[in-house]
Each structure stands twice: as C-alpha cells, then as structure tokens.
Motif scaffolding. Structure first.
Motif, mmCIF file in Angstrom:
data_model
loop_
_atom_site.group_PDB
_atom_site.id
_atom_site.type_symbol
_atom_site.label_atom_id
_atom_site.label_comp_id
_atom_site.label_asym_id
_atom_site.label_seq_id
_atom_site.Cartn_x
_atom_site.Cartn_y
_atom_site.Cartn_z
ATOM 1 N N CYS A 9 3.556 -63.329 -12.404
ATOM 2 C CA CYS A 9 3.310 -64.579 -11.689
ATOM 3 C C CYS A 9 4.626 -65.140 -11.144
ATOM 4 O O CYS A 9 5.599 -65.276 -11.888
ATOM 5 C CB CYS A 9 2.660 -65.590 -12.632
ATOM 6 S SG CYS A 9 2.361 -67.173 -11.833
ATOM 7 N N LEU A 11 4.993 -68.228 -9.880
ATOM 8 C CA LEU A 11 4.797 -69.653 -9.592
ATOM 9 C C LEU A 11 5.569 -70.600 -10.499
ATOM 10 O O LEU A 11 5.491 -71.814 -10.323
ATOM 11 C CB LEU A 11 3.297 -69.976 -9.612
ATOM 12 C CG LEU A 11 2.501 -69.174 -8.565
ATOM 13 C CD1 LEU A 11 1.027 -69.519 -8.628
ATOM 14 C CD2 LEU A 11 3.044 -69.433 -7.172
ATOM 15 N N CYS A 12 6.254 -70.077 -11.497
ATOM 16 C CA CYS A 12 7.220 -70.910 -12.224
ATOM 17 C C CYS A 12 8.156 -69.980 -12.962
ATOM 18 O O CYS A 12 8.058 -68.756 -12.842
ATOM 19 C CB CYS A 12 6.536 -71.930 -13.124
ATOM 20 S SG CYS A 12 6.165 -71.374 -14.786
ATOM 21 N N ALA A 14 8.344 -69.189 -16.011
ATOM 22 C CA ALA A 14 7.873 -68.535 -17.235
ATOM 23 C C ALA A 14 7.580 -67.053 -17.029
ATOM 24 O O ALA A 14 7.538 -66.284 -17.988
ATOM 25 C CB ALA A 14 6.647 -69.255 -17.764
ATOM 26 N N THR A 15 7.338 -66.642 -15.797
ATOM 27 C CA THR A 15 7.161 -65.227 -15.418
ATOM 28 C C THR A 15 6.053 -64.519 -16.212
ATOM 29 O O THR A 15 6.249 -63.412 -16.714
ATOM 30 C CB THR A 15 8.482 -64.423 -15.551
ATOM 31 O OG1 THR A 15 8.789 -64.212 -16.921
ATOM 32 C CG2 THR A 15 9.631 -65.116 -14.861
ATOM 33 N N CYS A 16 4.892 -65.141 -16.314
ATOM 34 C CA CYS A 16 3.792 -64.535 -17.073
ATOM 35 C C CYS A 16 3.243 -63.301 -16.357
ATOM 36 O O CYS A 16 3.143 -63.282 -15.131
ATOM 37 C CB CYS A 16 2.649 -65.532 -17.232
ATOM 38 S SG CYS A 16 3.143 -67.045 -18.055
ATOM 39 N N LEU A 18 0.205 -61.204 -15.113
ATOM 40 C CA LEU A 18 -1.179 -61.498 -14.750
ATOM 41 C C LEU A 18 -1.940 -60.200 -14.541
ATOM 42 O O LEU A 18 -1.371 -59.197 -14.104
ATOM 43 C CB LEU A 18 -1.239 -62.309 -13.446
ATOM 44 C CG LEU A 18 -0.483 -63.639 -13.384
ATOM 45 C CD1 LEU A 18 -0.676 -64.267 -11.996
ATOM 46 C CD2 LEU A 18 -0.958 -64.593 -14.466
ATOM 47 N N PHE A 42 -0.581 -65.157 -21.935
ATOM 48 C CA PHE A 42 -0.523 -66.587 -21.581
ATOM 49 C C PHE A 42 -0.687 -66.761 -20.068
ATOM 50 O O PHE A 42 -0.194 -65.970 -19.264
ATOM 51 C CB PHE A 42 0.807 -67.201 -22.027
ATOM 52 C CG PHE A 42 0.898 -68.671 -21.740
ATOM 53 C CD1 PHE A 42 0.226 -69.590 -22.532
ATOM 54 C CD2 PHE A 42 1.612 -69.145 -20.642
ATOM 55 C CE1 PHE A 42 0.277 -70.951 -22.260
ATOM 56 C CE2 PHE A 42 1.672 -70.502 -20.357
ATOM 57 C CZ PHE A 42 1.000 -71.400 -21.168
ATOM 58 N N ILE A 43 -1.365 -67.815 -19.707
ATOM 59 C CA ILE A 43 -1.519 -68.170 -18.299
ATOM 60 C C ILE A 43 -1.709 -69.683 -18.238
ATOM 61 O O ILE A 43 -2.169 -70.298 -19.201
ATOM 62 C CB ILE A 43 -2.722 -67.423 -17.666
ATOM 63 C CG1 ILE A 43 -2.777 -67.617 -16.144
ATOM 64 C CG2 ILE A 43 -4.028 -67.839 -18.306
ATOM 65 C CD1 ILE A 43 -3.810 -66.722 -15.450
ATOM 66 N N CYS A 44 -1.343 -70.279 -17.117
ATOM 67 C CA CYS A 44 -1.580 -71.715 -16.924
ATOM 68 C C CYS A 44 -2.415 -71.897 -15.651
ATOM 69 O O CYS A 44 -2.684 -70.926 -14.935
ATOM 70 C CB CYS A 44 -0.238 -72.461 -16.845
ATOM 71 S SG CYS A 44 0.464 -72.486 -15.192
ATOM 72 N N LYS A 46 -1.754 -72.840 -12.750
ATOM 73 C CA LYS A 46 -1.141 -72.356 -11.501
ATOM 74 C C LYS A 46 -1.360 -70.853 -11.366
ATOM 75 O O LYS A 46 -1.732 -70.353 -10.307
ATOM 76 C CB LYS A 46 0.359 -72.673 -11.471
ATOM 77 C CG LYS A 46 0.669 -74.145 -11.317
ATOM 78 C CD LYS A 46 2.090 -74.379 -10.866
ATOM 79 C CE LYS A 46 3.123 -74.039 -11.912
ATOM 80 N NZ LYS A 46 3.164 -74.960 -13.050
ATOM 81 N N GLY A 47 -1.113 -70.122 -12.447
ATOM 82 C CA GLY A 47 -1.304 -68.677 -12.405
ATOM 83 C C GLY A 47 -2.753 -68.324 -12.112
ATOM 84 O O GLY A 47 -3.040 -67.380 -11.369
ATOM 85 N N ASN A 176 6.573 -75.700 -18.029
ATOM 86 C CA ASN A 176 6.584 -74.378 -18.656
ATOM 87 C C ASN A 176 7.997 -73.812 -18.782
ATOM 88 O O ASN A 176 8.178 -72.608 -18.928
ATOM 89 C CB ASN A 176 5.659 -73.393 -17.924
ATOM 90 C CG ASN A 176 4.221 -73.561 -18.389
ATOM 91 O OD1 ASN A 176 3.960 -73.596 -19.579
ATOM 92 N ND2 ASN A 176 3.302 -73.705 -17.459
HETATM 93 S S1 SF4 Z 1 0.932 -68.502 -15.222
HETATM 94 FE FE1 SF4 Z 1 1.693 -70.586 -15.155
HETATM 95 S S2 SF4 Z 1 3.222 -70.660 -16.793
HETATM 96 FE FE2 SF4 Z 1 2.885 -68.509 -16.289
HETATM 97 S S3 SF4 Z 1 4.417 -68.042 -14.713
HETATM 98 FE FE3 SF4 Z 1 2.538 -68.596 -13.656
HETATM 99 S S4 SF4 Z 1 2.806 -70.752 -13.229
HETATM 100 FE FE4 SF4 Z 1 4.250 -70.249 -14.822
#
Ligand code: SF4
Length: 748
Positions: A9, A11-12, A14-16, A18, A42-44, A46-47, A176
């Motif tokens: 990911c 989008l922040c 945290a580099t989750c 996906l 883990f995901i939020c 945004k992901g 995050n």
């Molecule tokens: S899923 Fe959410 S917390 Fe994880 S990298 Fe993407 S935006 Fe960040």
C-alpha cells in the motif's frame, strides 16, 4: 473471473501488504495480506479504498499541453517535446537556478519517486529545490545530521520491545506512524501496555492515541523543546544519566549539561503549562525504565524550535542509554542502503551551503524552504534571477505551502511549468504540461525511503498488479523521459537514464575498498544485473550492493532481485539491532551531543521562556481516512468525522458565542478562513485545530468530489515568515490566530 495480486500500500508510511482482488484489469477489492512478513494482514480504511483510488474517474489519462492558454490532450511525444522546449531556454537564458524543482510527499511512496528526482536535479544542476520536507520533518533530518553526521540516520522507537514510550506531537492512531514505519502501530501500542509497559502522550489535543495512554499531558503548543530540555536537565541534576555502552561513542556531555542548565522544570513549567513536579516525574520514569524510547513527530517539528525539539529527543534517548539498544531507539538497516562503510570519522553535516535569493534563507539537505517558493518566483532582487520555470512532481504547494493565494498568483507568472500529477489540482492547473502517471495498481512498488525507518528490518517488492492501460506510460518512464527532456534530449531512449546511473554507481563501487565488488570490472557487473527493465535492474544493483546483498557472488546466500521475487510476501531481515558506531558520519566519528548550530540557537529557546502569545493559537490534526491533499476526491474516504471543521474548546465557544456547526472566522498573518465549529473538550482551552490539505474550491481543477466539500486551506493563515531557522521548516503549529463568530448563512 477474478484473481488476486499482491501490492504494498502506498497510502501512508506504514507500508502494509495488500491482497488486491482484480476483475479483468480493474481492482475491485483490497484486504490485508496475512502472509506479509511485516504487516501480517493489517489494513486501514485508506488501504481498503485502494480500488476506488485506482479507478477514480477524475484521474487524467493522457498528457495535457497548454495551447493558446488552454490545457489540451496531447501525445506523450508532444508533451515531452513541449517540456524540452519550455525548460531549456529558461536555463540557457536566465541560468540553471531559474529552473526550480518541487517534490511532493507522494514521491517517497513510489518507485519512480525514489529513483529519479535526484537524477533530474543533477541533470538540471539547479539549487532551487523545494520539497514537502520543509513543511514536515526537516527538523529531524537536521538534528540527525548534526548529531550523527547523516541527515537520514533517524533512530526509530523499538515499538515491539520497549518498556516505556513517550510520544510527543504524534498521533499514530490516525496517521499510522511517520518517520517510524510500523504497520498496525495502534496494535503495537496496545501490546506495549498489555506487556506492562507505560505509554505517555504529550499533545495539546486529547487524541485517540492520547486516550490509549497511561498518561496524557496537554502541553501548550510549540513548547516541546522546553519540556524536553527540562527532562534532560532533571537527569543531569538528579544524577540519573546513564549512557551505558554509548559513552564510548559520545562527545560533548559536560558542554551539554552546562548549556541546558537554565532549563529546569521549574523554569519551563509556566511556559509549557505543565507542572514542574510532573516534569521531574517524567524524567525519573524515563531513567528508571528497563528500556525506554522517546518518539516525537510532526507536532514537535512544525514549531519555532523544531530542530531543537528533534535534537533533544535523541539527546534524551542517549542520556538514558536507550539510543541504539533493543527496546530503545535504534537505527534501521534497509536492504537498499548503501554498502556499509567501516566505522570512523566522516564529512559531517553542513547547513547553509547556499541561500535563497530573497530572504537569504540557508539550504538544509540541499533544499530551500517551501515557505520561500512564492517569493522566489514573484520577487526581483539584485541577487539573481527569480524562478522562471518549475518542475513540480506529485506536489500541491498551493495547498501545502504557506500563503497559497500568493503562490497561486506567482505560478501564473512563470514562463513555464511542468507537473507530474494524476490530477488537475490547485497547483497542476497552472502547468503548461501535465504528465499523468498511471494508477498505482499499474506501477511496481518498493519502499526505498520507509524501509530506512521501519521498526523491523525487512524487504518487499511488488510488480505491477495489472498491465499498463493502452495509452498510459509507466511512471518510471515518465520520470526518465523528464530527465532527458531537461537535458534537451526528449527523444532519447529512457533506458539510457537507468544505464547511466548503473554505470556511475558501479564505477564508484569498484573503487571503494570496503565494497564487495572492489577492483572488479563495472561492465561485467552491469551485464549480470537482472530485471525486466531499467528500474528493476537498478533495484537489483542496490540490493546486491546493500548490507544484505549477494555482493555479486561474494555472499551466495545474499539478496538479489531474483531472490526477492521468489518471496512475494517479502523477506524478514530480523529485529532492529545495535549498529553504532557504523552509522556515524560526524567529523569526530562520535555522536556530537552539542553541535555548534544547536548551541547557537539555544538563546532563542531561552527567550521562549519569557514569551507567551496572549490570544488563541492554532494546531493541525490528522484523520485516519485522509493523507495531505491527495485523498479528498474519494467519496469512501471523506465525510463522517473526516471533515474540515475547527475544533474549539467549549469555554472558547461560549466566549465567542458560537454553537456547534456555526461558522467561525479564523485570521492569521497570511489571511483568513471561515470554518464550521466542532466543539470538543478534547482540545486545550485557547487552542483551536484545523486539518490541512483542504481548500479545493479554486477554479480550473478537475476533482469533482473534492470540490463539493472543499473545506478551507489552513495554510492560508500563514504568511511564510514563521520558520524554524535551522531547518527552514514552516511553523504550522501553535501559530497565533484571531477568532470571531462569522455570520450564520440565512436558510435558503
Ligand atoms: S493500509 Fe492504511 S495503514 Fe496500511 S499502508 Fe495503507 S494507508 Fe497506511
């Protein structure tokens, strides 16, 4: 038929990892990758909205070129020819510094942004470089540069093992994490408490993170450096310093003690609005904890003493023996870091090698303050030519820099501007050429920057999840062609840029005695690189020369791109480890506890003991479903609690005669905005808060959803004069504002 593909990911920080669901070429879903070695599922929100971002109909699909004042669709060839025709004459006529480069925060979230901007700046040979760092974390780079000799050597808290965490100006339950890459940061904080650890949060707002803590201290905004100085002084006064193994790597301890002696808890307490006894307790707890870490982020950086606060964080981690030890704050080691050189003295870190033209502001880390961008365009001086052309990559400074109105006008006056941006936004609408990168699913991903800040060493790489749509150009190719256009060769092979970087890197590596390829033939090494294209070959090169690399055969079990591709969920490289003295590049080869520029700035901090704005002050805030100005065009991520409201304490609301939802006019040195009040006791009396990245109401943009609920641009309240002098970072928190009740609109 649907299929799945893995994608990190972007989008922040945290580099989750996906797992994307893909139907045809469309991303229809995203869930956390449970097998990801780092994020473990883990995901939020945004992901989860990755597919919506990918499919946003407002994304530009073809390049735009301005013809007769209007942006019109063009071919890629026409677009790059226009870039070459726009940039070269400016540089030739007015000099290389008349062409500026502006880099936005998304550059650190893409492969292209990690590989090409430095090549572009080299090709342009310009010193007019501005990035999002000077409205964010530049103070941390400067403090690391001064303490450790390397502005990118940033210690991160060992979240998984620490016994005691002091968070300052950070709200990882919303952000995050930042300058600390940790998927599921909230879970890590809960785990810390579950294992008996202690969490203290210092923040003028009772954030979601503060609500999770054992203790929340609502400090007065902008006084973090004073608070931290008082903790250090307490450690000295009460004989609580214990450097342990660090003592051998430190210099300047007696000088530091003398320099901070005025900042006793009793002296700083009135300025911070924190009880002196509590400050002493915080210092004693830090010293007594088996392991502890202080982690401070944007609230402590974007203030008048941002560099001093950032410096004091690592000073305290050092004084308590927690720097560079498990459970404390450690230096990560990324797989694409350069070949570690032997420990020893380095060149050190120098500030102010050149200055901005108008205000003569010093550069830091090769950058001028983003706050100075407008004046560098619109103000003539005898010191040289104003900026006449700009290359803007993934940046929206009309919203992110102070005084967007002034910058908006200044951009109109440029001879030429090219923007690399997927959207026609508040900044790119001024461009003469817009080069839109493809949606993220069509790009590869590797975190060059964030792996250097990760709480666990690991390496992951995702190839594009779906093929490039017809008519699209890969983001890496756009960047490579931009470099060539800047060199006046828009038709040259974009692969030549990567080949040039490979050749230069290897030519240097074979001359370094500590390199695993010392003395070898660079051409032979280049021929052994693998990868489907130039960017992949460059990644292979970095991995193989990096700290875990195979060294082109020196370590047969070491990393290569092929090995990484065989591990689609990533490779775990183990917990953070003690690394000193290797990361130190100071002239002394030690941690220089009291660098001269810091010592020279301490009288200004002493002055702050006596200053206190009489009226209200403004601070920013983050929301879990937002990230700067980039995600406001997605219905899935806006609305609900993610709104551009003014947080206001009930006492202040009563004083103004404002009810919840009613408009409040906020006036600062740079202008005024009117936003609806959101009355909450989660903020200190006398402090108000607006989120940043909003203000999508300018004409000529193409972000249809963002324009419906535009919000207001908080940075319009700034005039760009308030800076942390050492880093050039804009002051965005604790700024004085005037509040008045605005007229409630008549019902229609
Ligand atoms: S899923 Fe959410 S917390 Fe994880 S990298 Fe993407 S935006 Fe960040």
């Amino acid at each position: 038929m649907s299929r799945t593909a893995l994608r990190i990911c972007p989008l922040c920080e945290a580099t989750c990892g996906l797992t994307l669901t893909i139907e045809g070429t469309r991303v229809t879903g995203a869930r956390g990758d449970r097998e990801d070695v780092f994020s473990k599922g883990f995901i939020c929100p945004k992901g989860a909205a990755f597919g919506a971002l990918d499919a946003d109909p407002d994304r530009l699909r073809t390049p735009l070129v301005r013809v007769d004042g209007e942006l019109r669709e063009a071919t890629w060839e026409e677009a790059f020819a226009a870039v070459a025709a726009g940039l070269r004459p400016v540089a030739e006529r007015y000099g290389r510094d008349a062409v500026g480069v502006v880099l936005g925060n998304p550059n650190v979230h893409t492969v292209a942004g990690g590989l090409y901007p430095s090549v572009l700046i080299g090709a342009l040979r310009t010193r007019s470089v501005f990035t999002a760092s000077t409205v964010d974390q530049m103070p941390k780079h400067v403090s690391s540069g001064l303490l450790f000799g390397d502005p990118n050597a940033i210690p991160v808290p060992d979240l998984d093992h620490t016994d005691h965490l002091l968070l300052i100006g950070a709200n990882p339950l919303e952000s995050n994490g930042s300058l600390c890459t940790a998927p599921d940061f909230p879970g890590k904080l809960k785990a810390l408490r579950a294992r008996g650890g202690r969490l203290t949060v210092i923040d003028p707002r009772r954030t979601r993170t503060a609500r999770l803590a054992d203790r929340h201290i609502a400090v007065r905004p902008g006084t973090d450096a004073l608070l931290l100085a008082a903790l250090a002084t307490t450690l000295f006064e009460e004989g609580l310093t214990d450097l342990g193994d660090l003592a051998a790597h430190v210099e300047g301890l007696p000088e530091l003690r003398a320099a901070l002696s005025d900042f006793t808890p009793e002296a700083v307490a009135p300025a911070c609005d924190v009880d002196a006894a509590l400050l002493r307790t915080l210092a004693r707890e830090l010293a007594a904890a088996p392991t502890a870490a202080i982690y401070a982020r944007i609230g402590s950086c974007t203030v008048p003493h941002g560099t001093l606060a950032s410096w004091l964080v690592d000073v305290l981690n050092t004084l308590t023996g927690n720097l560079d030890r498990p459970g404390g704050a450690l230096f990560p080691q990324a797989a694409t870091d350069r070949t570690p050189r032997p420990a020893g003295p380095g060149r050190g870190f120098i500030l102010g090698r050149w200055h901005s033209r108008v205000r003569e502001l010093p550069e830091a880390k090769g950058e001028l303050p983003l706050s100075a961008l407008a004046e560098e365009i619109d103000t003539a001086t005898e010191q040289g030519e104003p900026l006449r052309a700009l290359v803007v990559i993934a940046a929206n400074p009309v919203l992110s820099a102070p005084d967007g109105d002034r910058l908006d006008k200044a951009l109109e006056s440029l001879d030429f501007m090219v923007a690399v941006d997927p959207y026609l936004n508040e900044t790119s609408r001024h461009a003469d050429v817009v080069l839109p990168p493809p949606p993220p699913a069509q790009s590869p991903h590797h975190d060059f920057a964030f792996n250097t800040l990760a709480v666990r060493n690991q390496v992951r790489y995702s190839r594009p999840a779906v093929p490039l749509e017809p008519g699209r150009m890969a983001e890496t190719e756009i960047h490579a062609r931009l470099v060539l256009a800047a060199m006046g060769m828009p038709e040259a092979d974009p692969g030549s840029v990567d080949a040039m970087v490979v050749e230069q890197t290897l030519a240097k590596a074979v001359k370094e005695p500590h390199s695993p390829v010392h003395g070898q033939d660079p051409q032979d090494l280049a021929a052994r690189l693998t990868g489907d294209d130039g960017p992949e070959r460059r990644l292979d090169l970095m991995l193989r020369l990096g700290p875990y690399g195979d060294g082109f055969g020196a370590d047969p079990d070491g990393l290569t791109l092929d090995r990484l591709l065989a591990h689609p969920h990533g490779i775990d490289l183990g917990p953070l480890r003690s690394r000193l003295p290797q990361p130190l590049k100071t002239v002394s080869g030690r941690i220089e506890l009291l660098p001269a520029p810091v010592a020279a700035d301490l009288p200004r901090l002493r002055q702050a003991l006596r200053e206190r704005p009489a009226g209200p002050v403004l601070v920013g805030r983050r929301h879990l479903r937002s990230n700067n100005s980039w995600l406001h065009n997605l219905p899935a991520l806006t609305g609900g609690t993610n709104r551009c409201t003014l947080h206001l304490h009930p006492e202040d609301a009563a004083r103004l005669g404002v009810r919840d939802g009613e408009p409040v006019r906020v006036k600062g040195a740079g202008g005024e905005v009117t936003a609806p009040a959101e009355i909450t006791d989660g903020i200190r009396p006398g402090v108000v808060s607006l989120p940043h990245g909003w203000g999508h109401d300018r004409p000529g943009t193409r972000q249809s959803h963002a324009a419906v609920q535009p919000g207001v641009n908080v940075n319009q309240l700034l005039d760009g004069t308030l800076l942390d002098p050492l880093s050039g970072n804009a002051v965005l928190n604790g700024i004085p504002v005037e509040l008045t009740r605005a007229r409630v609109p008549e019902p229609r």
